[in-house]
Design an enzyme around this catalytic site. Structure first.
Site, short mmCIF file in Angstrom:
data_model
loop_
_atom_site.label_atom_id
_atom_site.label_comp_id
_atom_site.label_asym_id
_atom_site.label_seq_id
_atom_site.Cartn_x
_atom_site.Cartn_y
_atom_site.Cartn_z
N CYS A 132 22.49 55.36 -6.67
CA CYS A 132 22.89 53.86 -7.62
C CYS A 132 22.40 53.07 -6.65
O CYS A 132 23.35 53.13 -5.29
CB CYS A 132 24.15 54.49 -8.51
SG CYS A 132 24.67 55.41 -9.51
N GLY A 188 22.08 62.31 0.82
CA GLY A 188 22.57 60.71 0.15
C GLY A 188 22.51 59.95 1.39
O GLY A 188 21.53 59.65 1.75
N ARG A 189 23.58 59.33 2.20
CA ARG A 189 24.04 58.68 2.93
C ARG A 189 22.75 58.87 3.96
O ARG A 189 22.72 58.25 5.04
CB ARG A 189 25.82 58.75 3.02
CG ARG A 189 26.19 58.53 2.50
CD ARG A 189 28.06 58.17 2.36
NE ARG A 189 28.50 57.92 1.14
CZ ARG A 189 29.13 58.62 0.80
NH1 ARG A 189 29.41 59.88 0.48
NH2 ARG A 189 30.03 58.57 -0.37
N TYR A 249 31.13 61.19 -15.86
CA TYR A 249 30.26 60.50 -16.63
C TYR A 249 30.27 61.53 -18.56
O TYR A 249 30.69 62.04 -18.56
CB TYR A 249 28.68 59.74 -16.54
CG TYR A 249 28.99 58.95 -15.39
CD1 TYR A 249 29.53 57.89 -15.05
CD2 TYR A 249 28.24 59.48 -14.04
CE1 TYR A 249 29.96 57.47 -13.44
CE2 TYR A 249 28.52 58.34 -12.71
CZ TYR A 249 29.28 57.33 -13.00
OH TYR A 249 29.28 56.84 -11.76
#
Length: 370
Positions: free
Chosen positions: A25, A322-323, A181
């Site tokens: 995000c 990701g990171r 979610y």
């Protein structure tokens, strides 16, 4: 050939390697939900950097399903038009373009992390939230429990968003059924206490996800893959667990899902998660071995040799990064050199920076540990 850099074909789509971009995000769209130059540079950089599948951030199927007012969306045609040049650029670099579709449910309508992820009040553009039940998530406002009409509207929103993704030209759709979610809210017994046909046992709690999968498959082309991201465990006794994930994965395969992306957690707050290198890989391994479904692994995977071993040992079909990609957007190209994948091409504009391929260190390492 390095196993990490061996192409993977799903239906009619061949992804050039197994080093994929996890959805991350950005909280950088305007209130209209349209991506812009930030998203082009952010996602385009990963494609230039050699990633196989470049997945967008969680992209809302409905305004009420946004995680924050700054989320991207695919609920209207203007958003689809804004995604088109980004998709085109990613594909022009040889990468596969994927979009993750989401409805945040009771975790919607919060501010970005750098603003504390606090509830957004109406005078700042906030909106009422919905959920599987009226149970709130932590300090967030209590949602309205979805009735049958509300559930049908959610399913229709996913279907419309998938149709727009098709028309834009995305190669892959992933449904976000993880991290607390909406779809995960229905799956988790910690959240879903309904007594109707969408609650109760595993069959009832899985019903909404399967209805969404079926609706998306109606409009998503047969030659394009459909992925589902799951939280493989809630990390809490009485919650969703690995056995549930394996059982669900077996069912998803029969509904046209091509790969299960295995993450974890997020259903309820204040849960102790044993975070560490490769801490979620075992979930992907179980799905692949016990459900017979292709899987992707994610979670603190940083070194090329780690990613290589995960794929080479059959623990997962692909690795989501990701990171580490935020730190090194060209990680795949550098990893190819480190792993001795000499046939991985660099963009000609960057060819002068290409390091000499090394002999593959992973083979001996694998032999020592086997």
């Amino acid at each position: 050939m390095s196993e990490l850099f061996r192409p993977l074909t799903m239906r009619g789509v061949t992804v050039r390697n197994r080093a994929w971009v996890a959805p991350m995000c950005q909280y950088s769209a305007g209130p209209d939900g349209r991506p812009h130059d930030w998203h082009l540079v952010h996602l385009g950089g990963f494609a230039v950097g050699g990633a196989g599948l470049v997945m967008t951030e969680a992209t809302a199927v409905d305004p009420a399903g946004r995680l924050s007012p700054a989320d991207t969306g695919l609920w209207d045609d203007a958003q689809a038009e804004a995604w088109a040049p980004i998709v085109r650029f990613v594909q022009e670099q040889g990468a596969t373009a994927g979009v993750q579709l989401v409805h945040a449910g009771r975790k919607a309508c919060t501010s970005p992390p750098w603003d504390g992820q606090r509830p957004v009040p109406p005078d700042e553009g906030g909106w009422p939230t919905v959920g599987a039940t009226s149970l709130p998530f932590g300090r967030l406002p209590a949602p309205t429990a979805l009735d049958d009409a509300g559930i049908a509207a959610v399913v229709a929103s996913f279907r419309r968003a998938a149709a727009r993704a098709r028309d834009v030209g995305f190669d892959v759709v992933e449904l976000h059924a993880a991290h607390g979610y909406l779809l995960h809210q229905f799956l988790s017994p910690l959240v879903n206490t309904r007594s109707d046909r969408y609650g109760g046992g595993l069959v009832g709690r899985s019903r909404l996800l399967l209805e969404v999968v079926d609706a998306v498959r109606e409009v998503w082309p047969d030659d394009r893959p459909l992925l589902v991201r799951v939280s493989a465990t809630d990390w809490l006794e009485g919650g969703w667990d690995g056995d549930d994930t394996v059982a669900l994965a077996r069912v998803l395969g029969g509904h046209g899902v091509d790969l299960v992306d295995c993450s974890s957690g997020g259903a309820v707050p204040d849960v102790a998660v044993p975070v560490g290198p490769r801490y979620q890989v075992g979930f992907a391994e179980r799905v692949r071995a016990e459900a017979g479904m292709p899987s992707a692994a994610v979670g603190l995977i940083t070194a090329p040799c780690e990613a290589e071993e995960i794929v080479a040992r059959g623990q997962a079909d692909a690795v989501m990064l990701g990171r580490e990609l935020l730190r090194q957007p060209h990680w795949p190209l550098l990893a190819a050199a480190e792993l001795g994948a000499a046939d991985v091409s660099w963009p000609p504009q960057y060819a002068g920076a290409r390091p000499a391929p090394r002999s593959r260190p992973t083979d001996n390492h694998l032999q020592e540990e086997q």
